[in-house]
Write an enzyme that holds these catalytic residues in place. Structure first.
Site, short mmCIF file in Angstrom:
data_model
loop_
_atom_site.label_atom_id
_atom_site.label_comp_id
_atom_site.label_asym_id
_atom_site.label_seq_id
_atom_site.Cartn_x
_atom_site.Cartn_y
_atom_site.Cartn_z
N SER A 1 0.68 -1.20 -0.18
CA SER A 1 0.02 -0.06 0.10
C SER A 1 0.75 1.04 0.05
O SER A 1 0.58 2.29 -0.39
CB SER A 1 -0.93 0.08 1.09
OG SER A 1 -0.20 -0.23 2.39
N ASP B 1 8.78 -3.14 -5.33
CA ASP B 1 7.22 -2.91 -5.08
C ASP B 1 7.09 -1.60 -6.08
O ASP B 1 5.98 -1.69 -6.67
CB ASP B 1 7.17 -2.53 -3.80
CG ASP B 1 7.53 -3.63 -2.65
OD1 ASP B 1 7.60 -4.60 -3.31
OD2 ASP B 1 7.47 -3.21 -1.51
C1 GLA Z 1 9.34 -5.51 0.88
C2 GLA Z 1 10.36 -4.59 0.12
C3 GLA Z 1 10.92 -4.93 -1.10
C4 GLA Z 1 11.34 -6.39 -1.21
C5 GLA Z 1 10.52 -7.26 -0.44
C6 GLA Z 1 11.02 -8.57 -0.35
O1 GLA Z 1 8.23 -5.54 0.12
O2 GLA Z 1 9.77 -3.47 -0.09
O3 GLA Z 1 11.80 -4.02 -1.77
O4 GLA Z 1 12.62 -6.40 -0.69
O5 GLA Z 1 10.12 -6.80 1.01
O6 GLA Z 1 11.40 -9.46 -1.29
#
Ligand code: GLA
Length: 349
Positions: free
Chosen positions: A106, A151
């Site tokens: 989010s 993300d």
């Molecule tokens: C979180 C972080 C990402 C990634 C994941 C694990 O979502 O924001 O950058 O490192 O954990 O894959």
């Protein structure tokens, strides 16, 4: 006195699930996320001072962290300014149907919707490929979370009907058609120790790379010089990169259900080598497999959040029920499940 009414710009951006490739992004590795249908919408209107409104309004005289959720919005304006793209104060109105605190990004959705609207509002010509790093910069340097680039890349670059294969070292992308049925199971497990443990995993990976004399674990040729915790952390990262590439190859060949065992292997590696699972995640994976899923794994950073299960459409209810029953037996809060179809990235509304 203003001569003309201030122009507003609205944009939305999605949350994500990660099909496979966990804790690889900050190691220069591979990830394969897709965007969720759930989105965050942000309307920006030029104003005399900064403000961010959702269930409450946060105001700021200057672009400095407020220690509130509004920092994801203010941080984007800060990152644009830091990169030399001048952007003046705005009032931001935020609404969202991305579940909060469930590991479905989010925060990236909020950053990427803000970024997309701000770029349009200020008439900045920033190419799509350069945008995820700006949103990540906001989160790393302004909010203070040392996340990788997965993300924000999913939230900005994803295409409907496709998973996004991203090489986090070169930032090369490939959109791979994905028509599998993915059941997202929100375990509702409270995130425990998330920030500190995430940073600890990141430093362990950096220590492992430096012990091997390579800039990042992506370049590791073998792990024989490591032992103990560093060996297990590095083994997760290197085997996970291999699994991402194997999944991408299977999907290119249209062999969707064959990716299931690789998803489950990923979970076991996150459980035993990377040690970022909690009982709710492990029990949800076991119960999903017992309910007939082809494969299941935690998705996102871990320590709570969601499990994804690859299922036949006709098995959705069975798998969801199997997890609900297992949670009831374990005395856990009831999980919430939904089917996620790969959706599109950030866009103006
Ligand atoms: C979180 C972080 C990402 C990634 C994941 C694990 O979502 O924001 O950058 O490192 O954990 O894959």
């Amino acid at each position: 006195m203003r001569v003309s009414a201030a122009r507003s710009v609205t944009a939305s951006a999605p949350g994500r699930v990660n099909l496979i490739g966990e804790h690889t992004d900050y190691n220069g590795g591979f990830v394969l996320p897709f965007a969720l249908p759930q989105r965050t919408t942000v309307t920006l209107t030029p104003a005399d001072r900064w403000s961010v409104t959702s269930h409450e309004t946060v105001t700021a005289g200057a672009l400095e962290p407020t220690g509130t959720w509004a920092d994801y919005v203010l941080g984007v304006a800060w990152a644009l300014n830091e990169a030399g793209h001048e952007i003046g104060p705005f009032a931001a109105e935020v609404s969202s149907d991305v579940p909060l605190g469930s590991g479905l990004s989010s925060s990236a959705a909020l950053e990427c919707a803000t970024l997309t609207a701000a770029i349009e509002l200020a008439g900045l010509g920033i190419p799509l490929g350069a945008r995820p790093a700006l949103a990540q910069r906001a989160e790393n340097a302004f909010v203070g979370v040392p996340c990788g680039i997965m993300d924000q890349s999913a939230s900005i670059l994803a295409q409907p009907g496709h998973a996004l294969l991203l090489d986090c070292a070169s930032l090369e992308t490939e959109h791979i058609p994905f028509g599998g049925t993915v059941l997202v199971i929100d375990t509702k497990a409270p995130h425990r120790l998330v920030d500190g443990e995430y940073a600890a995993r990141r430093s362990a990976c950096e220590a492992a790379a430096s012990a091997l004399g390579v800039p990042s674990l992506r370049q590791a040729a073998g792990l024989s010089e490591l032992d103990g915790v560093l060996l297990r952390r590095a083994r997760h990262v290197t085997t996970e990169n291999d699994r991402v590439l194997a999944v991408a190859e299977l999907l290119r060949a249209g062999q969707v259900r064959e990716i299931g065992p690789l998803m489950t292997d990923s979970h076991m590696s996150l459980r035993y080598d990377f040690e970022v699972t909690v009982p709710e995640l492990d029990i949800a994976v076991t119960a999903a497999l017992e309910g007939g899923a082809y494969g299941a794994r935690m998705t996102g950073g871990g320590f709570g959040g969601c499990v994804i299960a690859l299922v036949e459409p006709r098995d959705v209810a069975n798998v969801a029920e199997s997890v609900e029953n297992a949670f009831a037996r374990a005395g856990f809060t009831a999980p919430v499940s939904f089917v996620a179809t790969p959706s599109g990235g950030a866009a103006l509304v």
